[in-house]
Write a protein that holds these residues in place. Structure first.
Motif, mmCIF file in Angstrom:
data_model
loop_
_atom_site.group_PDB
_atom_site.id
_atom_site.type_symbol
_atom_site.label_atom_id
_atom_site.label_comp_id
_atom_site.label_asym_id
_atom_site.label_seq_id
_atom_site.Cartn_x
_atom_site.Cartn_y
_atom_site.Cartn_z
ATOM 1 N N VAL A 10 0.863 -1.176 0.000
ATOM 2 C CA VAL A 10 0.000 0.000 0.000
ATOM 3 C C VAL A 10 0.909 1.239 0.000
ATOM 4 C CG1 VAL A 10 -1.711 1.256 1.361
ATOM 5 C CG2 VAL A 10 -1.842 -1.230 1.197
ATOM 6 N N LYS A 29 -6.364 -6.186 4.995
ATOM 7 C CA LYS A 29 -5.037 -6.071 4.406
ATOM 8 C C LYS A 29 -4.042 -6.857 5.272
ATOM 9 C CE LYS A 29 -5.795 -1.961 1.687
ATOM 10 N NZ LYS A 29 -7.155 -2.374 1.432
ATOM 11 N N ASP A 150 -1.813 -5.107 0.091
ATOM 12 C CA ASP A 150 -3.179 -5.310 -0.391
ATOM 13 C C ASP A 150 -3.179 -6.527 -1.306
ATOM 14 O OD1 ASP A 150 -5.736 -5.256 -1.401
ATOM 15 O OD2 ASP A 150 -5.672 -3.144 -1.978
#
Length: 187
Positions: A10, A29, A150
């Protein structure tokens, strides 16, 4: 999961938004620590820059909370009760005190060792991931050895009031993965 897939990390600008928005999107996540492994985020709490008496930012910048006012995508670590190192992810823009406290995760690919049972509570998160005070203010990534990844997982996210604090507990800023047994306190 294998070592960090950098293309799925991310980016810092993900955190350049209000902590409550970031918090709800962090659920599901993966939080990965180099050399240790990782877990799927199942519970977090947002701490806002204004109108949040439980936030360390409520009284302005101090030597203890300065990292909370740093750039988004950085780490804010503090010692709680003189025992637990708590991991927070800095949000908004530099100069605004806003962060998300990591409260719990479900282990991935680690049947034994420090992550084997997951971490249900912010103190256990810090211990399991090897969080240290010298990580305070460091960016997520190679410098800190901590990454948010992610992998496309999109669980149902629920919001409720925060726990373990004496002020601002009425605010619905605790986010958790619906149905997960890996939360600090059952819902």
């Amino acid at each position: 999961m294998t070592p960090v897939a950098l293309e799925r990390c991310v980016p810092a600008d993900f955190f350049a938004r209000a902590a409550d928005q970031v918090a709800s999107e962090l659920i599901g996540k993966v939080l990965w620590a180099n050399g240790i492994g990782g877990g799927r985020l199942t519970e977090v709490e947002a701490y806002l820059p204004e109108g949040d008496p439980a936030s360390h930012a409520a009284r302005g910048v101090t030597p203890r909370n300065a990292a909370m006012f740093g750039p988004p995508g950085h780490i804010y670590v503090f010692l709680s009760y003189g025992v637990h190192l708590l991991l927070n992810l800095v949000c908004e823009r530099q100069g605004v005190g806003s962060a998300v406290l990591v409260r719990a995760f479900e282990p991935l690919d680690t049947p034994s060792g420090p992550l084997g049972t997951g971490a249900r509570g912010p103190g256990l998160v810090g211990r399991a991931l090897g969080v240290r005070l010298d990580m305070n203010g460091a960016p997520l990534g190679p410098t800190s050895g901590l990454y948010v990844i992610d992998d496309g997982n999109r669980p149902k996210v629920m919001a409720t009031t925060r726990i373990g604090i004496s002020q601002g507990q009425h605010l619905p800023l605790r986010y958790y993965m619906a149905g997960s047994r890996f939360v600090s306190r059952p819902i």
